[in-house]
Design a protein around this motif. Structure first.
Motif, PDB file in Angstrom:
ATOM      1  N   GLY A   2      56.968 -11.108  42.295  1.00  0.00           N
ATOM      2  CA  GLY A   2      56.399 -12.020  41.293  1.00  0.00           C
ATOM      3  C   GLY A   2      57.375 -12.327  40.169  1.00  0.00           C
ATOM      4  N   GLY A  10      53.934 -11.770  37.385  1.00  0.00           N
ATOM      5  CA  GLY A  10      52.979 -10.825  37.961  1.00  0.00           C
ATOM      6  C   GLY A  10      53.514  -9.414  37.882  1.00  0.00           C
ATOM      7  N   TYR A  61      51.963 -14.235  40.911  1.00  0.00           N
ATOM      8  CA  TYR A  61      51.751 -13.483  42.143  1.00  0.00           C
ATOM      9  C   TYR A  61      50.265 -13.225  42.362  1.00  0.00           C
TER      10      TYR A  61
END
Lengths: 290, 324
Positions: free
Chosen positions: B261, B255, B303
């Motif tokens: 993330g 992410g 994420y």
């Protein structure tokens, strides 16, 4: 050694031969970028595919020349398949996603080569016609290398005529300049994209099958040559034929003469050239869109 | 600006606690895996800082990782510098190199920036690969680990070393949270969002970009010193551009622009890589395919997936108020 003119001529020919190989690879990459704003990191893998397919054709048919003509066709077919399944929908995705997807493709190709052809190096014999050599300034120079130079010049001339002197070429140049305007004028830009992509792939395949007798064929060969090709494209300026020619000659000669004159520095020189170009002319020497 | 919201905090705590716990409960192989994950988490967070927050997608990150590893190895083997001083020197050097390379490459944008960073990275790779004095393509072995026996910590114990790396990753996370919430971090994010406006506001763009590159380079170099200590061996492979690509893949799958993330991404990708490679030697095929599918599916990585699950759950709890 340095006083002997034959030595310089041989090195010049070696440089020219490497330049032509780089040209075959980079011209497809650069025109595809110029036309579609698409960065194909897997271009080197298509080069390797050309070499592997060429090796198989040679083994099946026993004729190098059959492989020479069929390998580019096979690679273009794979390119067409990639275009339909992947490339077309990645065009608007921005450079980051394109880099990632084609980076993934590199891995996929790498294992496909290992799976079908094994994880070792394969050799291809030179065609009997070109197995000999010519005497140039007191040195025997392999005919096959001269053949690569001639082939590169032929492709160069052919591309130049098509791009600069025909309607098809004008269409492609219009697409590079401004694809929206071109499509407003009734040019089927999508079709042009597709054809140019396939031709670029075919040229990569041609480079592969031509390089096969010279270097050994191995799964990593595409990754090895990808970086010099990208450097050629960036130095020359993305999207232009002139840039691909200038970049190939600069990189090819620098690498060849560097290896002879300053072996310690040889591989660094090319990167220094790139860094200098980026600092002085961030768009490259001959950008397609000034 | 980075908001240290509930999801980030929970994820960070879960990853940290999970990592520390796993370090003492897993078998030897698990500990090695955990150490690799922690190192890649540090690398991925530093690349996310650069690519996600500051908007500079670099494909030369492995060069800083490798430079950090080599300088640490050289200083500690040849010069007999103590490990702490060698780590500090390597980190600072990578920061300085990052500043210079950042200042040069920031003049380019988009795909040119990616290519320029790739070229500088490969330049470092070729230099190390061909330099016989530092081992050339053989690399160098016998890299010592940090000696913390003075405070009763034995880093040669695999459990403790893995745990130490997880703690380091945690500290790097805290450092980036602090940086991104500072004026410097906000200026970088502003530059990424709207460069023209930040320039109009009088921000010296190149100087900020170079500084961002320096920070990311220093942290990547620090990860390199840890990597060299982990395997006790350095080789040119550390610097190869496919490693830079792998770190970028971890950031994207984890992410982009979420900081935590990429740490999660490191755990998933490294574990997946090992899991697949135990079943088939063709792990690269599946990793490549996975990457292509993940990018085609769009989305914002793991994420983003977790964030949308959170939003969906919040919307469900609160009928009528879908915007959580």
């Amino acid at each position: 050694m340095f006083a002997d003119p034959g030595f310089w001529i041989v090195q010049l020919l070696n440089g020219l031969q490497f330049s032509m190989l780089l040209f075959l690879l980079s011209v497809g990459l650069t025109v595809i970028f110029g036309l579609m704003n698409f960065v194909n990191l897997a271009h080197g893998s298509l080069y390797a595919l050309g070499a592997f397919v060429g090796w198989s054709w040679v083994n099946v048919s026993g004729s190098y020349w059959l492989a020479f003509f069929l390998a580019p066709v096979c690679v273009a077919a794979v390119g067409a398949l990639l275009y339909v399944t992947l490339i077309d929908r990645m065009r608007a995705a921005g450079p980051l996603n394109q880099v990632l997807v084609t980076f993934g493709l590199i891995f996929v190709f790498l294992d496909v080569f290992r799976y079908f052809w094994g994880d070792f190096t394969l050799g291809v014999d030179k065609p009997a016609l070109l197995a000999g050599g010519f005497e140039i300034a007191g040195q025997i120079y392999p005919a096959y290398r001269l053949f690569i130079i001639a082939l590169g010049l032929l492709v160069l001339a052919g591309l130049w005529v098509v791009l600069e002197r025909t309607n098809v070429g004008a269409t492609i140049r219009a697409g590079v300049d401004n694809s929206e305007m071109a499509s407003c004028l009734g040019i089927n830009v999508e079709k042009v994209f597709f054809i140019v992509f396939c031709v670029g792939c075919a040229l990569a395949g041609l480079a592969g099958v031509v390089a096969a007798p010279l270097f050994s064929v191995s799964p990593g060969m595409g990754i090895e040559l990808l970086i010099p090709t990208l450097i050629v494209v960036v130095i020359g300026g993305l999207g232009s034929l002139k840039g691909a020619i200038a970049g190939s000659l600069l990189v090819g000669m620098l690498q060849t003469f560097g290896q002879v004159l300053a072996p310690q520095l040889a591989s660094m020189l090319v990167y220094l050239l790139l860094a200098a170009t980026l600092i002085m002319r961030p768009q490259g020497l001959f950008p397609a869109r000034a | 600006m980075l908001r240290l919201d509930g999801l980030r905090l929970v994820l960070a705590i879960v990853l940290f606690a999970g990592g520390c716990g796993y370090a003492f409960t897993s078998d030897f192989f698990g500990k090695e895996l955990l150490a690799e994950i922690a190192i890649f988490a540090i690398l991925a967070m530093s690349l996310d800082f650069l690519a996600g927050f500051a908007g500079m997608v670099s494909l030369g990150h492995a060069a800083f990782y490798g430079a950090g590893a080599y300088i640490y190895a050289l200083l500690s083997i040849w010069q007999d510098w103590g490990a702490p001083m060698a780590m500090l020197a390597a980190t600072l050097f990578c920061g300085g190199a990052g500043w210079v390379i950042g200042a040069v490459t920031s003049r380019t944008q988009g795909i040119f920036f990616i290519m320029a960073t790739l070229a500088f990275g490969q330049m470092a790779y070729v230099y190390v690969f061909e330099n016989r004095a530092i081992g050339g393509d053989d690399g160098m072995s016998g890299v010592p680990r940090l000696d913390l026996s003075g405070i009763g910590i034995d880093l040669n114990d695999p459990s403790i070393f893995a745990c130490f790396l997880v703690v380091m990753a945690g500290l790097v996370f805290v450092l980036f949270v602090w940086l991104l919430r500072s004026g410097f971090g906000r200026a970088l994010v502003g530059m990424h969002r709207n460069e023209a406006r930040m320039r109009a506001l009088g921000l010296p763009l190149i100087r900020y970009k170079a500084a961002a590159f320096a920070v990311a380079g220093a942290v990547a170099g620090f990860a390199g010193t840890l990597g060299a200590q982990h395997s006790m061996f350095v080789s040119p492979d550390y610097l190869h551009w496919t490693n830079s690509g792998l770190v970028l893949v971890i950031v994207i799958l984890g992410g982009l622009e979420s900081l935590i993330g990429p740490a999660l991404g490191a755990a998933v990708v490294i574990a997946l890589k090992h899991e697949i490679s135990t079943h088939t030697e063709h792990w690269a095929f599946f990793v490549g395919l996975f990457l292509i599918v993940a990018v085609l599916a769009g989305g914002k990585g793991l994420y983003g997936l977790l964030a949308s699950v959170r939003d969906w759950a919040a919307a469900k709890r609160q009928p009528g108020g879908g915007d959580a």
